[in-house]
Design a protein around this motif. Structure first.
Motif, PDB file in Angstrom:
ATOM      1  N   ARG A  56       0.856  -1.181   0.000  1.00 39.64           N
ATOM      2  CA  ARG A  56       0.000   0.000   0.000  1.00 39.64           C
ATOM      3  C   ARG A  56       0.887   1.224   0.000  1.00 39.64           C
ATOM      4  NH1 ARG A  56      -1.800   1.849   5.969  1.00 39.64           N
ATOM      5  NH2 ARG A  56      -1.279   3.797   4.937  1.00 39.64           N
ATOM      6  N   PRO A  57       0.408   2.361  -0.552  1.00 44.79           N
ATOM      7  CA  PRO A  57       1.204   3.588  -0.477  1.00 44.79           C
ATOM      8  C   PRO A  57       1.514   3.948   0.977  1.00 44.79           C
ATOM      9  CG  PRO A  57      -0.529   3.833  -2.093  1.00 44.79           C
ATOM     10  CD  PRO A  57      -0.796   2.539  -1.373  1.00 44.79           C
ATOM     11  N   LEU A  58       2.794   4.133   1.239  1.00 46.27           N
ATOM     12  CA  LEU A  58       3.257   4.329   2.604  1.00 46.27           C
ATOM     13  C   LEU A  58       4.634   4.966   2.543  1.00 46.27           C
ATOM     14  CD1 LEU A  58       2.663   3.489   5.655  1.00 46.27           C
ATOM     15  CD2 LEU A  58       4.046   1.467   5.178  1.00 46.27           C
ATOM     16  N   SER A  59       4.900   5.925   3.379  1.00 45.33           N
ATOM     17  CA  SER A  59       6.219   6.539   3.410  1.00 45.33           C
ATOM     18  C   SER A  59       7.280   5.477   3.678  1.00 45.33           C
ATOM     19  CB  SER A  59       6.278   7.612   4.510  1.00 45.33           C
ATOM     20  OG  SER A  59       7.567   8.152   4.613  1.00 45.33           O
ATOM     21  N   GLY A  60       8.266   5.364   2.783  1.00 47.95           N
ATOM     22  CA  GLY A  60       9.307   4.366   2.935  1.00 47.95           C
ATOM     23  C   GLY A  60       8.917   3.000   2.424  1.00 47.95           C
ATOM     24  N   PHE A  61       7.777   2.899   1.756  1.00 53.68           N
ATOM     25  CA  PHE A  61       7.349   1.622   1.180  1.00 53.68           C
ATOM     26  C   PHE A  61       6.737   1.930  -0.180  1.00 53.68           C
ATOM     27  CE2 PHE A  61       4.461  -2.313   1.546  1.00 53.68           C
ATOM     28  CZ  PHE A  61       5.462  -3.180   1.148  1.00 53.68           C
ATOM     29  N   ALA A  62       5.767   1.136  -0.629  1.00 54.81           N
ATOM     30  CA  ALA A  62       5.164   1.338  -1.942  1.00 54.81           C
ATOM     31  C   ALA A  62       4.640   2.770  -2.083  1.00 54.81           C
ATOM     32  CB  ALA A  62       4.024   0.346  -2.150  1.00 54.81           C
ATOM     33  N   GLU A  63       4.891   3.368  -3.233  1.00 59.11           N
ATOM     34  CA  GLU A  63       4.487   4.757  -3.462  1.00 59.11           C
ATOM     35  C   GLU A  63       3.369   4.892  -4.485  1.00 59.11           C
ATOM     36  OE1 GLU A  63       8.012   6.816  -4.589  1.00 59.11           O
ATOM     37  OE2 GLU A  63       8.853   6.828  -2.567  1.00 59.11           O
TER      38      GLU A  63
END
Length: 270
Positions: A56-63
Motif C-alpha cells: 500500500r502507499p506508505l512513506s518508505g514503502f510502496a508509493e
C-alpha cells in the motif's frame, strides 16, 4: 501452470517465530509463511471476502500502487469493489471461478484468467462456484496525459498470451498483457518466466517501482546488495532504482506477477 496464493491458517505453537521477512528502505520481502489468517482484512462493500493487503502507499514503502490477494467464498463478491473512481485494476485468478462484469458484460474467468479494468469502469465480482475464488488484485490511480486517451478494459488469460523471450535467450521472457508502446497505460502487470537456469544477467537499476508476487518455482533474487531465496507465495517490493537480478533454481519454471509504473514523466515534487 500453477498460481500461488497465501496459505492462511496458523502455525502450530511448536513453530519458531524466527522468520525470513525483510523490511528495508530499498526493498521488502514478505514470505508466504507470514500471510496467515490473523493478518487478513475485511473490505467495505464485499461479502464473504477476506484480503491480504501486501502493499500500500506508505512513506518508505510502496508509493504508486496497492496489491491484494483476495479470497471470496462461494456466493460472495461485490457490486461496488472499487471505492476510488480514478483507480485502475489488474486481476489475475489463482484458483476457483470468477464472474467478472465490466460495463455490463460478464466474463467467466478461471485459473490464469487476467483482466485489466480501466478507471471509471462499472464493474463487479461474484463467485458462482462451489469452492473459494482466489485472485490477485493490483490497484493504481491512473495518471492522465495530455492528448492520450484513457485505456480500455479487457479480459484475456495467461494461457492465451504468448511469452516474449528476451534477446539472446529462450530461458527468460515476459507475458505482456499490454503492448509496451501503448502510452494509454501508465502501469504494466506482467508475468515474468525463467526456465531452470535462466537469469537476469546484470543488476537492473531503473526508475520503475516493482511489486513481485511469486506464482511458481524458486530463485535467488538480488535486492539492493543482498541475495535472498524466494519461492511460491513470497512477495517482494522494490523501490525505484533498487538494484535487482535473478537466478532461477530448481527444476521447474520460476514465475512471478510483476507490477511496474511506466510511460509517464516523473513528478517534480515529493
Amino acid at each position: 501452470m500453477t498460481y500461488a496464493f497465501p496459505p492462511g491458517g496458523l502455525p502450530d505453537q511448536s513453530v519458531s517465530p524466527e522468520g525470513t521477512a525483510i523490511f528495508t528502505t530499498a526493498y521488502a520481502v514478505l514470505p508466504a509463511c507470514t500471510m496467515r489468517d490473523i493478518v487478513t482484512s475485511l473490505l467495505p462493500g464485499w461479502t464473504g471476502t477476506r484480503a491480504w493487503i501486501i502493499a500500500r502507499p506508505l512513506s518508505g514503502f510502496a508509493e504508486t500502487f496497492a496489491q491484494y490477494a483476495v479470497e471470496v467464498a462461494p456466493g460472495g463478491g461485490s457490486q461496488t469493489p472499487e471505492p476510488d473512481s480514478s483507480s485502475q485494476a489488474a486481476l489475475l485468478v489463482a484458483s476457483g471461478q470468477m464472474a467478472l462484469t465490466i460495463d455490463g458484460q460478464t466474463h467467466d474467468l478461471r485459473a490464469g484468467g487476467y483482466a485489466y479494468i480501466a478507471p471509471g469502469s462499472d464493474w463487479s465480482i461474484h463467485n458462482p462456484g462451489t469452492t473459494p475464488l482466489q485472485f490477485h488484485w493490483i490497484r493504481k490511480r491512473h495518471e492522465p496525459a495530455p492528448g492520450i486517451d484513457r485505456p480500455d478494459s479487457f479480459v484475456t488469460s495467461d494461457q492465451e498470451t504468448p511469452v516474449n523471450w528476451m534477446a539472446n535467450t529462450d530461458k527468460w521472457g515476459t507475458t505482456r498483457f499490454v503492448d509496451p508502446a501503448d502510452l494509454r497505460h501508465d502501469m504494466h502487470a506482467n508475468i515474468v518466466t525463467f526456465l531452470p537456469g535462466g537469469r537476469i544477467p546484470f543488476a537492473e537499476t531503473h526508475v520503475m517501482e516493482h511489486g513481485l508476487y511469486v506464482l511458481q518455482g524458486t530463485a535467488r533474487y538480488l535486492l539492493n546488495t543482498d541475495w535472498v531465496e524466494v519461492g511460491p507465495g513470497d512477495f517482494m517490493w522494490l523501490r525505484a532504482f533498487c538494484p535487482q537480478a535473478c537466478i532461477a533454481t530448481g527444476d521447474e519454471p520460476f514465475r512471478y506477477l510483476l507490477y511496474k509504473d511506466v510511460n509517464r514523466h516523473p513528478g517534480l515534487s515529493l
